[in-house]
Motif scaffolding. Sequence first.
Motif, PDB file in Angstrom:
ATOM      1  N   ALA A   1       0.826  -1.207   0.000  1.00 48.36           N
ATOM      2  CA  ALA A   1       0.000   0.000   0.000  1.00 48.36           C
ATOM      3  C   ALA A   1       0.859   1.255   0.000  1.00 48.36           C
ATOM      4  CB  ALA A   1      -0.931  -0.016   1.215  1.00 48.36           C
TER       5      ALA A   1
ATOM      6  N   VAL B   1     -12.770   3.537  -4.458  1.00 48.12           N
ATOM      7  CA  VAL B   1     -11.825   3.258  -3.372  1.00 48.12           C
ATOM      8  C   VAL B   1     -12.546   2.634  -2.176  1.00 48.12           C
ATOM      9  CG1 VAL B   1     -10.399   4.354  -1.604  1.00 48.12           C
ATOM     10  CG2 VAL B   1     -10.066   4.940  -4.001  1.00 48.12           C
TER      11      VAL B   1
ATOM     12  N   THR C   1     -12.139  -1.144  -0.824  1.00 48.20           N
ATOM     13  CA  THR C   1     -11.672  -1.408   0.535  1.00 48.20           C
ATOM     14  C   THR C   1     -12.565  -2.442   1.209  1.00 48.20           C
ATOM     15  OG1 THR C   1     -10.835   0.859   0.718  1.00 48.20           O
ATOM     16  CG2 THR C   1     -11.144  -0.366   2.767  1.00 48.20           C
TER      17      THR C   1
ATOM     18  N   THR D   1     -11.287  -6.309   2.116  1.00 47.13           N
ATOM     19  CA  THR D   1     -11.393  -6.691   3.522  1.00 47.13           C
ATOM     20  C   THR D   1     -12.125  -8.024   3.646  1.00 47.13           C
ATOM     21  OG1 THR D   1     -11.436  -4.369   4.227  1.00 47.13           O
ATOM     22  CG2 THR D   1     -12.238  -6.012   5.791  1.00 47.13           C
TER      23      THR D   1
ATOM     24  N   PHE E   1      -4.955   3.379  -0.555  1.00 50.86           N
ATOM     25  CA  PHE E   1      -6.083   3.457   0.370  1.00 50.86           C
ATOM     26  C   PHE E   1      -6.722   2.099   0.627  1.00 50.86           C
ATOM     27  CE2 PHE E   1      -5.920   7.754  -1.527  1.00 50.86           C
ATOM     28  CZ  PHE E   1      -5.773   8.493  -0.374  1.00 50.86           C
ATOM     29  N   TYR E   2      -7.019   1.336  -0.445  1.00 57.09           N
ATOM     30  CA  TYR E   2      -7.835   0.144  -0.221  1.00 57.09           C
ATOM     31  C   TYR E   2      -7.029  -1.043   0.304  1.00 57.09           C
ATOM     32  CZ  TYR E   2      -6.405  -2.424  -4.482  1.00 57.09           C
ATOM     33  OH  TYR E   2      -5.709  -3.121  -5.432  1.00 57.09           O
TER      34      TYR E   2
ATOM     35  N   TRP F   1      -5.178  -1.365   2.747  1.00 53.03           N
ATOM     36  CA  TRP F   1      -5.185  -1.505   4.207  1.00 53.03           C
ATOM     37  C   TRP F   1      -6.320  -2.413   4.671  1.00 53.03           C
ATOM     38  CZ3 TRP F   1      -0.938  -0.108   6.551  1.00 53.03           C
ATOM     39  CH2 TRP F   1      -0.129   0.875   5.962  1.00 53.03           C
ATOM     40  N   GLY F   2      -7.351  -2.557   3.831  1.00 45.67           N
ATOM     41  CA  GLY F   2      -8.424  -3.481   4.183  1.00 45.67           C
ATOM     42  C   GLY F   2      -7.943  -4.918   4.234  1.00 45.67           C
TER      43      GLY F   2
END
Length: 419
Positions: A56, A236, A240, A244, A361-362, A364-365
């Motif tokens: 990321a 985004v 995410t 996840t 951004f995504y 991190w999911g």
Amino acid sequence: MFYGWHMVGLVSAIRIVGGGLHQFGFTVFFLPISQDLGISRAATSLAFSLSRAQGAIEAPLVGYLIDRYGPRPIIVVAVFLAGIGYILLSWVNSYTSFMVVYLGVICLAFVAGFVHSPLVVANSWFIRHRARAMTVVSAAVPVGGALISPLLAIGIASIGWRWAAFASGCIFLLVCLPLSFQLKRSPESMGLLPDGEIAPVGRGAHSREDEAKNKNKDADLTSRQAMKTWAFWLLVVSMTARVTCYSTATVHFVPLMVWKGLSEGSAATLLGAFALINLVAHFILGWIADRVNKPKLLAACHLLPALSLPPLLSDSGYWQLWLFTITFTFLDASFPIVWATVGDFFGRRNFATIRGMMSFFYMWGSFAGPIMAGAIYDGTQSYMMVLWILLSLLVSATVLTLFLIRPWTYRMTAMASGA
């Protein structure tokens, strides 16, 4: 055959090797490395989670470099580093050296050269068949997992994980490196048009290049312009939610099935079916995507997994487990459609930079989801709350994707009128 399919074939071959030796192969190396180095499974798992976080963080820079210099130099360097990294991996003798080699060399190279750059190649060479091309590139990873990872497991069992890692590094250098040097940046660099379209008679290579640029001029946005649009942020947030859910489901697949009453052997068999269905779904969805409204198809690919969760919450029958297994493959199989949609909205010229910003951004999911699920299970000895969270996230992603239907239609109409 259009030369762009040759480019797609090259990057797909590279991803087959990378998927078999690294993305799926790391699971094969997991236990031998942890046992040989005397480290816990939690410590070894930490390397996987940190690689996601690292991906990321480096994604925006990687995207900028790809747009600036083209995918070929990035892939060449990445393949070389992957080969050297696996050779170095065969010599590690401590947890610290393992983390340095795995995160500082192998994963650093893999994200840049095997994840981002190949999809940029597909997006650069195709417009009308963008989803189909990206599907072929994306499906290469599970193909590698199905073909190469079992051979890797046999190699580890027969010659040990260190020699298997050394051999993996040599394969990257001897197979993937020559392929990477054959890549071309775009159809315009060869005097061609995207999708293999034919220029009017009497125009030379420079005229075809100018026509291709003019045809797509209105479709190209900079990363700054893209980030000012609602479409960027809707994509985004929905991505995410989907990563996840998918990362949580894949990492905890076997423990979840055991919690629902299956034996570990039966759960592993179901996991194999999960991978096979995923591969088939890639090609089916990719074939459909270029013929329909992409956001509508994406919304359906979010909704179907969501609908499989209420039966799983209420009962433990075998059909509920199969329904969950089949429908959750759509989250991964539809990811090429996501990137094709990004290409439709924002164009080809700055695709890698925009993709990198979205990834920052995504991703991190995928880092947080499995950790969250593990913490909840450790505290409750149940996946019930995890399933409710996944259901909420998928419903939210479905709703957000529905808001993209009309803007996508307007965008495609404007591009068709401009062409």
